[in-house]
Design a protein around this motif. Structure first.
Motif, mmCIF file in Angstrom:
data_model
loop_
_atom_site.group_PDB
_atom_site.id
_atom_site.type_symbol
_atom_site.label_atom_id
_atom_site.label_comp_id
_atom_site.label_asym_id
_atom_site.label_seq_id
_atom_site.Cartn_x
_atom_site.Cartn_y
_atom_site.Cartn_z
ATOM 1 N N HIS A 110 0.793 -1.225 0.000
ATOM 2 C CA HIS A 110 0.000 0.000 0.000
ATOM 3 C C HIS A 110 0.833 1.286 0.000
ATOM 4 O O HIS A 110 0.267 2.371 -0.119
ATOM 5 N N ARG A 214 -11.522 6.381 -4.640
ATOM 6 C CA ARG A 214 -11.796 6.992 -3.339
ATOM 7 C C ARG A 214 -12.432 5.999 -2.376
ATOM 8 O O ARG A 214 -12.059 5.924 -1.206
ATOM 9 N N LEU A 217 -9.720 3.550 -1.288
ATOM 10 C CA LEU A 217 -8.753 4.155 -0.371
ATOM 11 C C LEU A 217 -9.358 4.379 1.010
ATOM 12 O O LEU A 217 -8.737 4.048 2.036
ATOM 13 N N LEU A 218 -10.556 4.949 1.086
ATOM 14 C CA LEU A 218 -11.183 5.227 2.376
ATOM 15 C C LEU A 218 -11.420 3.948 3.168
ATOM 16 O O LEU A 218 -11.223 3.916 4.390
ATOM 17 N N LEU A 221 -8.003 2.704 4.462
ATOM 18 C CA LEU A 221 -7.540 3.518 5.589
ATOM 19 C C LEU A 221 -8.294 3.169 6.868
ATOM 20 O O LEU A 221 -7.715 3.126 7.962
ATOM 21 N N LEU A 235 -0.728 6.209 7.753
ATOM 22 C CA LEU A 235 -1.944 6.422 6.971
ATOM 23 C C LEU A 235 -1.727 7.523 5.933
ATOM 24 O O LEU A 235 -2.207 7.411 4.795
ATOM 25 N N PHE A 236 -1.001 8.566 6.314
ATOM 26 C CA PHE A 236 -0.695 9.639 5.363
ATOM 27 C C PHE A 236 0.181 9.118 4.221
ATOM 28 O O PHE A 236 -0.049 9.444 3.048
ATOM 29 N N THR A 239 -1.897 7.131 1.826
ATOM 30 C CA THR A 239 -2.739 8.027 1.020
ATOM 31 C C THR A 239 -1.922 8.689 -0.078
ATOM 32 O O THR A 239 -2.343 8.737 -1.250
ATOM 33 N N ARG A 242 -0.931 6.155 -2.837
ATOM 34 C CA ARG A 242 -2.067 5.722 -3.651
ATOM 35 C C ARG A 242 -2.487 6.824 -4.631
ATOM 36 O O ARG A 242 -2.897 6.544 -5.758
ATOM 37 N N TYR A 243 -2.416 8.091 -4.205
ATOM 38 C CA TYR A 243 -2.727 9.191 -5.122
ATOM 39 C C TYR A 243 -1.684 9.270 -6.238
ATOM 40 O O TYR A 243 -2.033 9.530 -7.405
#
Length: 267
Positions: A110, A214, A217-218, A221, A235-236, A239, A242-243
């Motif tokens: 991830h 989205r 991803l949500l 997380l 977690l950051f 994120t 993944r972006y």
């Protein structure tokens, strides 16, 4: 449903236990009040079956093709393995590639892989090619999680772990369920001897790519935060990676796939 003689039960009426319908004497369409998503939608069905005395459920997407007897083959494992809660077959994708079973995910899958995909793509592909895939007859192995598109579940064991987590609408339901089952000492198994075909993405084809991204991803997380106790820093990082993958590498991958298809057509 009416044309085929099915009983139609609304979500409001589904909690009523009608004696004459125990067990159910016809096929049933359980009509929910709205699209609640994967977790709550399946939970409503499993609770309904439990109220009517059914021990097992088949959780199945609408983009699954069954090309051989699967359910009967999987059910027999519950008699032999008392701690078994979930079992699934080999899942074959549209191109014939097996999907799963899956190990416990972490930062590699991830963060490192999506962030440095061009550098890690080839080594990962080579490792997967040489990874031993069980193919013997009657093969059963215990695994962390399965594909949620098709699996047979023990309704009573799911009730013990409070079913699927309804805080997710779509995605990450399988690893969340895996963590809940592990805490209770239950097992998840994968049978390589039978298969279903998964026309991957058909059940979410009305979603835009960004909406799928989205939602995915949500849910991931939420899984890492609540069930794996990941810090805010991790977690950051997930994120961010993944972006990067969605906006940088995914368009390149899609372009390559289109070019490959055009090349194949020209040949």
């Amino acid at each position: 449903a009416k044309a085929n003689g099915w009983s139609i039960v609304t979500q409001r009426d589904s909690a009523a236990k009608v004696v004459k319908d125990w067990p159910l004497d016809s096929d049933v369409l359980l009509l929910l009040s709205k699209n609640w998503g994967y977790a709550k939608g399946n939970n409503e069905g499993i609770r309904f079956l439990l109220r009517h005395g059914y021990r097992f459920s088949v959780v199945c997407n609408n983009d699954i093709l069954m090309e051989e007897p699967v359910i009967e083959r999987l059910l027999k494992f519950f008699e032999d393995i008392p701690e078994l809660a979930v079992v699934g077959p080999k899942i074959i994708g549209p191109t014939g590639t097996p999907q799963g079973p899956f190990k416990k995910p972490g930062m590699y899958e991830h963060f490192w892989l999506p962030l440095f995909y061009p550098l890690l793509y080839l080594p990962v592909k080579i490792l997967r090619r040489f990874r031993k895939t069980p193919n013997s007859k009657d093969n059963l192995q215990f695994t962390y999680r399965l594909m949620g598109c098709f699996m047979v579940v023990d309704n009573n064991k799911l009730k013990e772990v409070d079913y699927f987590d309804e805080k997710t609408f779509l995605y990450a339901e399988e690893p969340i369920l895996a963590e809940k089952l592990i805490k209770k000492g239950y097992k998840t198994a994968y049978c390589n001897d039978v298969h279903v075909r998964h026309l991957h993405g058909s059940s979410t084809k009305t979603f835009t790519d960004f909406k799928r991204f989205r939602l995915n991803l949500l849910s991931d997380l939420y899984y890492f935060s609540k069930y794996r106790n990941f810090s805010k820093v991790r977690l950051f990082l997930i994120t961010f990676a993944r972006y990067v993958f969605f906006f940088c590498w995914a368009p390149v991958i899609r372009l390559k796939e289109r070019l490959d298809k055009q090349t194949a057509l020209l040949k």
